[in-house]
Structure formats: C-alpha cells, structure tokens
Design a protein around this motif. Structure first.
Motif, mmCIF file in Angstrom:
data_model
loop_
_atom_site.group_PDB
_atom_site.id
_atom_site.type_symbol
_atom_site.label_atom_id
_atom_site.label_comp_id
_atom_site.label_asym_id
_atom_site.label_seq_id
_atom_site.Cartn_x
_atom_site.Cartn_y
_atom_site.Cartn_z
ATOM 1 N N LEU A 122 -10.368 21.236 26.582
ATOM 2 C CA LEU A 122 -11.439 22.205 26.756
ATOM 3 C C LEU A 122 -11.436 22.823 28.143
ATOM 4 O O LEU A 122 -11.854 23.962 28.324
ATOM 5 C CB LEU A 122 -12.792 21.537 26.482
ATOM 6 C CG LEU A 122 -14.003 22.461 26.420
ATOM 7 C CD1 LEU A 122 -13.853 23.477 25.294
ATOM 8 C CD2 LEU A 122 -15.289 21.658 26.235
ATOM 9 N N SER A 123 -10.957 22.112 29.127
ATOM 10 C CA SER A 123 -10.920 22.637 30.499
ATOM 11 C C SER A 123 -9.737 22.043 31.241
ATOM 12 O O SER A 123 -9.172 21.018 30.829
ATOM 13 C CB SER A 123 -12.222 22.312 31.240
ATOM 14 O OG SER A 123 -12.308 20.923 31.499
ATOM 15 N N VAL A 124 -9.390 22.672 32.340
ATOM 16 C CA VAL A 124 -8.294 22.168 33.176
ATOM 17 C C VAL A 124 -8.661 20.808 33.752
ATOM 18 O O VAL A 124 -7.834 19.887 33.805
ATOM 19 C CB VAL A 124 -7.980 23.177 34.304
ATOM 20 C CG1 VAL A 124 -6.965 22.584 35.280
ATOM 21 C CG2 VAL A 124 -7.461 24.482 33.729
ATOM 22 N N GLY A 125 -9.922 20.668 34.168
ATOM 23 C CA GLY A 125 -10.359 19.400 34.756
ATOM 24 C C GLY A 125 -10.213 18.246 33.788
ATOM 25 O O GLY A 125 -9.752 17.155 34.163
ATOM 26 N N ILE B 46 -14.067 13.578 27.871
ATOM 27 C CA ILE B 46 -13.133 14.501 27.241
ATOM 28 C C ILE B 46 -13.770 15.066 25.974
ATOM 29 O O ILE B 46 -14.160 14.310 25.076
ATOM 30 C CB ILE B 46 -11.797 13.802 26.886
ATOM 31 C CG1 ILE B 46 -11.232 13.098 28.123
ATOM 32 C CG2 ILE B 46 -10.817 14.822 26.326
ATOM 33 C CD1 ILE B 46 -10.978 14.017 29.303
ATOM 34 N N HIS B 47 -13.889 16.386 25.932
ATOM 35 C CA HIS B 47 -14.504 17.049 24.793
ATOM 36 C C HIS B 47 -13.434 17.573 23.839
ATOM 37 O O HIS B 47 -12.338 17.937 24.259
ATOM 38 C CB HIS B 47 -15.384 18.213 25.238
ATOM 39 C CG HIS B 47 -16.524 17.798 26.111
ATOM 40 N ND1 HIS B 47 -16.389 17.650 27.482
ATOM 41 C CD2 HIS B 47 -17.809 17.485 25.804
ATOM 42 C CE1 HIS B 47 -17.557 17.266 27.992
ATOM 43 N NE2 HIS B 47 -18.430 17.161 26.999
ATOM 44 N N LYS B 48 -13.807 17.625 22.597
ATOM 45 C CA LYS B 48 -12.896 18.134 21.585
ATOM 46 C C LYS B 48 -12.905 19.661 21.586
ATOM 47 O O LYS B 48 -13.954 20.287 21.731
ATOM 48 C CB LYS B 48 -13.312 17.613 20.201
ATOM 49 C CG LYS B 48 -12.387 18.038 19.070
ATOM 50 C CD LYS B 48 -12.867 17.482 17.741
ATOM 51 C CE LYS B 48 -11.956 17.929 16.604
ATOM 52 N NZ LYS B 48 -12.420 17.429 15.284
ATOM 53 N N VAL B 49 -11.740 20.258 21.443
ATOM 54 C CA VAL B 49 -11.633 21.710 21.334
ATOM 55 C C VAL B 49 -11.828 22.083 19.874
ATOM 56 O O VAL B 49 -11.033 21.702 19.013
ATOM 57 C CB VAL B 49 -10.271 22.218 21.837
ATOM 58 C CG1 VAL B 49 -10.208 23.735 21.739
ATOM 59 C CG2 VAL B 49 -10.044 21.785 23.281
ATOM 60 N N CYS B 50 -12.901 22.815 19.604
ATOM 61 C CA CYS B 50 -13.259 23.124 18.217
ATOM 62 C C CYS B 50 -12.657 24.452 17.767
ATOM 63 O O CYS B 50 -12.500 25.382 18.554
ATOM 64 C CB CYS B 50 -14.773 23.190 18.066
ATOM 65 S SG CYS B 50 -15.609 21.647 18.468
ATOM 66 N N LEU B 51 -12.374 24.520 16.492
ATOM 67 C CA LEU B 51 -11.932 25.774 15.882
ATOM 68 C C LEU B 51 -13.148 26.631 15.551
ATOM 69 O O LEU B 51 -14.242 26.112 15.320
ATOM 70 C CB LEU B 51 -11.157 25.490 14.599
ATOM 71 C CG LEU B 51 -9.768 24.864 14.773
ATOM 72 C CD1 LEU B 51 -9.262 24.370 13.426
ATOM 73 C CD2 LEU B 51 -8.803 25.875 15.361
ATOM 74 N N PRO B 52 -12.997 27.951 15.557
ATOM 75 C CA PRO B 52 -14.119 28.808 15.174
ATOM 76 C C PRO B 52 -14.474 28.616 13.706
ATOM 77 O O PRO B 52 -13.692 28.072 12.925
ATOM 78 C CB PRO B 52 -13.596 30.231 15.436
ATOM 79 C CG PRO B 52 -12.114 30.111 15.396
ATOM 80 C CD PRO B 52 -11.792 28.736 15.898
ATOM 81 N N PHE C 290 1.789 20.268 19.343
ATOM 82 C CA PHE C 290 1.255 19.873 20.648
ATOM 83 C C PHE C 290 0.667 18.472 20.615
ATOM 84 O O PHE C 290 0.556 17.816 21.649
ATOM 85 C CB PHE C 290 0.171 20.874 21.087
ATOM 86 C CG PHE C 290 0.727 22.077 21.786
ATOM 87 C CD1 PHE C 290 0.840 22.103 23.166
ATOM 88 C CD2 PHE C 290 1.164 23.177 21.075
ATOM 89 C CE1 PHE C 290 1.364 23.198 23.815
ATOM 90 C CE2 PHE C 290 1.689 24.287 21.706
ATOM 91 C CZ PHE C 290 1.787 24.304 23.084
ATOM 92 N N GLY C 291 0.261 18.024 19.456
ATOM 93 C CA GLY C 291 -0.263 16.668 19.359
ATOM 94 C C GLY C 291 -1.695 16.552 19.857
ATOM 95 O O GLY C 291 -2.360 17.528 20.189
ATOM 96 N N VAL C 292 -2.181 15.308 19.933
ATOM 97 C CA VAL C 292 -3.576 15.038 20.290
ATOM 98 C C VAL C 292 -3.886 15.462 21.721
ATOM 99 O O VAL C 292 -4.947 16.004 22.018
ATOM 100 C CB VAL C 292 -3.882 13.525 20.109
ATOM 101 C CG1 VAL C 292 -5.319 13.224 20.523
ATOM 102 C CG2 VAL C 292 -3.642 13.110 18.671
ATOM 103 N N SER C 293 -2.972 15.202 22.632
ATOM 104 C CA SER C 293 -3.233 15.486 24.051
ATOM 105 C C SER C 293 -2.596 16.800 24.489
ATOM 106 O O SER C 293 -2.192 16.942 25.643
ATOM 107 C CB SER C 293 -2.704 14.333 24.914
ATOM 108 O OG SER C 293 -1.299 14.190 24.714
ATOM 109 N N GLY C 294 -2.505 17.752 23.573
ATOM 110 C CA GLY C 294 -1.850 19.015 23.925
ATOM 111 C C GLY C 294 -2.798 20.155 24.197
ATOM 112 O O GLY C 294 -2.404 21.162 24.789
#
Length: 660
Positions: free
Chosen positions: A641-644, A32-38, A634-638
């Motif tokens: 990075l991808s649907v998978g 699980i990858h973190k979604v980064c802010l620009p 949305f919290g931590v699991s909201g």
C-alpha cells in the motif's frame, strides 16, 4: 500529482549520498495493509463511467434528478438550454437601470469598433454595425455570462481578412469576397456549436496561454502596421500581412503620404492612448476610454465636414446604407473552388473567437463569483454566428475591451447586450448619413488603440522565467505571424505546444526516493537534503501513466537507475542491492504495453537476483494488473500500500532470513 502523494517534480538536484545507520532501521513494527482491488464492474459500467468523466465532468444534468413532474423537467430544460429563463423571472427595475447605463456605455465603444474591425477584415464598414446588432440579441437569450460584451473582435477580423484575401481579392471581386466571409462565419458557427453540443471543448485547449500570448502580440503588431495606410493617407497599399511587405509598401509609397492625414491621425491617436492610460491607472474612470472612440469619431467627422474644401486629401468612409440587416442566406457559398478556403477560414476564426469568448466570460465570472458553462457558451456563440451569417454579419464573439467596459459600468445581466443592440439599431435606422464624412484615419487610430493592449510583455517575461518551452512556443507564434503569415504562425505555435505535450508524455519524470528520518515519508533524494537512502533498496518514483508511448523509455531509464545505483554501492562499499521498489502513486493509468514492460522488467531483475516490488498502485492500474494475471507472478510480498510498508516488511523478511 496522484493518489495520496506529497511528491513534487524535481527541477534542481542537491543530492547527498547518505545512508541510514543500522540502528535507525530498527523502528517500531509497521502495520502492513492489504492492497485492495476496486469494486467489480461490468464493461458497460466502466464505459459509462469513463464517458461521463470525459464528457460530463460537471454533471450538467444533476438538476433534473430532483424533478418528479414533466412540467418541472420542462422548466428545467428551458433554463438549461436558454439561461434567460433562469435569471429572467428574478429580473427587476433596479437591475434594468444598471444594464441600461452599461449597455449605452458599451454601445459608444461598439459602434466605432464595429466599423473599424469590418475594415480590418476587408469588409464594408456597415457589416461591422450589422454584426453588433443581431449576435448580441441572440447571445442575451442563450449565453450564460452576465458581463460578456458581444461583437466583432480584432483577432478574428484580422485572420479572416488575411486568409480570404490570399484566395480572393476584396477589391477586384468584392461580392465573392463578401460571400466567402458570410460562408466562413456560417462554418465557424457550425464548428463552435458542434463542440458545445458534443462537449468537445477541450479541443480549444490546444491553444495554450503561451501560444495565444505570442499570437496576439504578433497580430497586434501586424494590425498596427497595417493601419499605417490610414494614418499616412496611403491609397495604394499592400494587402499582404507579412512585416517585410507592409514596411516596404509604407516607404515605397512616400509620395502618397498626406500631411493633413498624419497630423489628424497623430492627434487623435495620442488622445485615444491618453484616455486608455487614464482608465488603466484609475479603473473608476473607465468611461473615459469607453467614450473616447465615439468622441473621436464625432469630432473628426465635424472637422472633416467643416474643412472638406481645405483638406480634400483626407479620405472618408463615404456612403453607408440605412436600414436593418439584409438577409444573406442566399449569399452562402456551398459549392465551388473556394469552398475549402471558406471552411478553413471558418474553423480557424471559430477556434480563435471561441477561445477568446470563453476565456473572457470566465474571467469576469470569477470576479463576481458565478460560474460560466463553457459548453453552453460554445453553443451560444456558435448559434449566434450561424444566425449572423444569414443576416449579413461576420464572425463575432465576446470582446475583452467591451466586456471590461460592461463590467466596470455595472452590468448585471445579458440585458446590457440588448440595450447595446438597441442603440446600434437606432444608429442603423437613423444615424448612418452622419458617418459619411468620418475619416478613415480615425478608424485606424481606434484599431491601433484597441489592439495595443494585446501585447502582453509581462506574460511573455513570466513565460521566460517559468517555462522555457512555453516561451519558445510564444516566440514561434510571434515571429511566425510577423514574418510568415497569420494562419501559419498560429500553426507553428500549436505544433510547438503539441511537441511539448508529447515530450512530457513520452519522456516522463523518474526519480530516486529516500526516507525522511523519523517518518514514513519518502521523497526525492535530489530535492530533499535530509532524505536518506535505505540500504539494499532502490526506491524509484514514476510520475506519469505507463503506456505504449513511454513504456520502452521507462524500462531503459529504470535499468539505468539500477546500474548507477550498483556502481555507487560498489564505489562506496555498501551492502549490495537486493530490492527495487517502484512507487506507483502518480501512475494514474497503464495499458497493455505498460503491463508487458512491468513483466519484462520483473523477469530481467529475477535473473539478476533482484526483487521488484510495486507500491501504492491506483485502482485502475491494480485492476488491469489483476486481469492480466501479472499480480500472480509478484506473489504475496510483491505489492504494498505504501513505500514505507514495503520497506518495513521486506526488511523484516531479510532480517529473519539472515538470522535463520
């Protein structure tokens, strides 16, 4: 499509209701990858970047970055604004030979076409020749295309003639009509140059390919029918452009038909169409169709001169004054009741001529693998029309027929336009008396031959096969021009095109996604038969930005997807729905209305014990969600990075919760 997206818009549905067996969900753990802010930017930095992307997508000033001296920057500026300084130093005798041949070749086409198109615009024939002299010289200095043949064109001539004639009769008030034509040309040039300087060329994109195909076909039919006046020898003919008026005038004036004119017109029309067909079938024989108009003018003029006593009913051009373009700046009409007519005519003819000129330039540039700067072309065409309005010229642009001949004749640079202008200059100074006995019927035949190529039935058929809305825009333009008027027909077609854009914007595509077995790829269930539903999940894809124009629709459509999925689950007795994943790969932007929609949707689903998760939001979307504090809800699991990754992580959480 968007960021890292392999999804394609669904057009045909082949959905099969399949479920992933429980054992297939026990796949190896997914990282699980973190979604980064620009990267953090100030408002000014964001504004500058956005302006740069909108107005300078090609980075036109990149060449200046490597220049360290003022002299180098001055040379670069001269090359930027005057392309002749870019290719001029490398010009040689070998290139000149090719340009002389191509320039003389297009001159043989430009001279008869200039006279003919001026008649089409209800202007004195000499104005057409004036317009083939000054504008090409200016374009050769400012233009970036090597093959564009500049001069009057049929569509702009037709539109100018029809629009001005609705306000002022060219027979009753010829001087006022001429003033309005020059003034319309001036405003066309100002409008065109302004688009180029302000880099607003995207405005002409509202004239879609579908619109132009229908408009040009309708205009070609009207122009051809209008030439029945010359082909039949009719003296009293309607000045209206509608199909009914033209045909009524043709048959009501049967007593004016001249058999001598009909025979000559039919013969030369057949000759011109035959030469055009030969050149189309064998491009190497391009010179056959290029020389045919001038040959027809010469032969027909000799015939009329020799038989003038036996065929007095064949009307001729008459006297044409010798000499260079007289100045016309004193004829520009900047006040009075017809100023609005001149401005409106100038803008419409400016848009049409600009669209044709830029499109033709890019077409031949692509064939020779060089680039034409659209904004430079707008500036060049605009300035040459401003200068032309002050030197007795009317609207000019790049002509497709002239450019095709120029290209096939081996033109290497814009010098071919200088050679053509020189040939026109010689004609203006010494050869004008020779056109006295040129019959009007031959001009009609030349115009019909030129415009018949504008009827592109193959493109219309392709529109029908590919996009019915585009075909509707094409038909609207075609029938609008034929039965209403030229400007209104164009306006209707543009309206249909804009409606199509609004339809796509306000009603974007959404779809349910399923997993391709053995992969982490999720695709449209309706399109891919092998795609399988994931138990307890509803995965939805949105293929557009989310903003005020479509936010309400998307909320309603997503709720409908959820309702239909719950009904399907209940009917098939499957595991209950727990999570909705919104794939935002193709969501390139979001505004405050879109953010409010996401918030409302999450609250509504929370009340129904359903979880809303976002997958792969873009940088701009992520930044706005962060700044609006929506991500906190949305919290931590909201957000994933991808649907998978979302499916794998949430499934493991559900499994752990059930085991506990």
């Amino acid at each position: 499509m968007g960021l890292n997206s392999n999804r394609v818009e669904d057009l045909s549905c082949h959905e099969t209701a399949l479920r992933i067996p429980p054992e297939l969900t026990m796949a190896p753990p997914v990282e699980i990858h973190k979604v980064c802010l620009p990267q953090k930017q100030t408002t000014l930095q964001k504004f500058k970047r956005r302006v740069s992307e909108i107005f300078f997508p090609d980075d036109p000033f990149h060449g200046f970055k490597n220049q360290t001296t003022w002299f180098g920057k001055l040379v670069m500026a001269l090359q930027f604004f005057f392309p002749i300084f870019q290719w001029g130093p490398h010009y040689n005798v070998g290139l000149l030979k090719s340009d002389i041949v191509s320039g003389l070749t297009i001159a043989s086409l430009a001279i008869p076409q200039g006279i003919s198109y001026a008649k089409l615009a209800n202007l004195p024939p000499i104005v057409g020749l004036y317009s083939s002299f000054v504008p090409p010289l200016i374009y050769s200095v400012l233009g970036s295309s090597r093959h564009l043949g500049v001069g009057p064109v049929s569509i702009a001539s037709l539109v100018m003639g029809s629009m001005l004639n609705e306000a002022v009769s060219y027979t009753e008030e010829p001087i006022l009509y001429l003033k309005l034509a020059f003034t319309a040309t001036f405003f066309a040039g100002v409008f065109q140059a302004s688009l180029g300087f302000l880099r607003l060329g995207f405005i002409i994109d509202f004239l879609s390919k579908a619109t132009l195909v229908g408009f040009m076909a309708g205009a070609a039919v009207i122009v051809s029918l209008q030439q029945l006046k010359g082909l039949l020898g009719i003296v009293h003919f309607t000045s209206k452009m509608q199909l009914g008026s033209v045909m009524s005038s043709v048959f009501n004036q049967r007593n004016e038909w001249s058999w001598q004119t009909i025979v000559m017109g039919a013969g030369f029309l057949l000759f011109l169409l035959t030469t055009r067909h030969i050149s189309m079938r064998k491009p190497k024989l391009f010179w056959v169709s290029a020389a045919a108009p001038l040959t027809s003018v010469v032969v027909s003029t000799l015939l009329v001169f020799l038989l003038k006593s036996k065929s007095p009913k064949i009307s001729v051009i008459g006297h044409l004054p010798k000499g260079l373009n007289p100045p016309s700046s004193n004829m520009l009409y900047f006040s009075g009741q017809y100023l609005c007519v001149a401005i409106k005519t100038g803008i419409i003819t400016g848009i049409l001529s600009l669209t044709e000129g830029v499109a033709v330039g890019r077409t031949f540039a692509a064939l020779q693998n060089y680039q034409v700067d659209g904004n430079k072309e707008m500036i060049a065409i605009g300035i040459m029309n401003i200068a032309g309005s002050c030197s007795s010229c009317y609207v000019t642009t790049g002509s497709f027929s002239r450019s095709a001949v120029n290209y096939n004749a081996g033109a290497k640079s814009a010098v071919s336009n200088i050679v053509m202008a020189s040939a026109v200059l010689v004609t203006l100074l010494f050869l004008m008396p020779l056109f006295h006995y040129t019959p009007n019927v031959i001009l009609a035949a030349i115009i019909i031959t030129a415009v018949i190529g504008l009827i592109d039935y193959q493109s219309a058929y392709k529109l029908w096969k590919v996009d019915k809305l585009d075909f509707l825009a094409c038909l609207s333009s075609f029938f609008g021009v034929l039965f209403i008027s030229v400007p209104l027909g164009l306006a209707i077609a543009v309206g249909v095109s804009v409606f199509k854009v609004l339809l796509h914007v306000t009603r974007p595509n959404t779809m349910a996604l399923g997993n391709i077995p053995g992969t982490q790829i999720y695709q449209n269930l309706c399109r891919y038969r092998e795609a399988l539903r994931v138990p307890s999940f509803l995965i939805l894809g949105v293929e557009s930005p989310i903003y005020f124009a479509n936010s309400t629709y998307l909320q309603e459509r997503i709720l409908r997807w959820i309702r239909e999925e719950e009904e399907r689950i209940e009917a098939s007795n499957e595991s209950s729905l727990k999570c909705i994943i919104l794939d935002m790969t193709a969501v390139t932007a979001i505004d405050t209305s879109g953010i409010d929609t996401i918030c409302e949707l999450r609250k509504m689903l929370d009340k129904r014990s359903l979880e809303l998760v976002l997958a792969n939001p873009g940088g701009t979307v992520m930044e706005k969600l962060q700044e609006s504090k929506v991500l906190e809800s949305f919290g931590v699991s909201g957000v994933y990075l991808s649907v998978g990754e979302a499916v794998a992580d949430i499934s493991s959480l559900y499994k752990a919760h059930n085991q506990a």
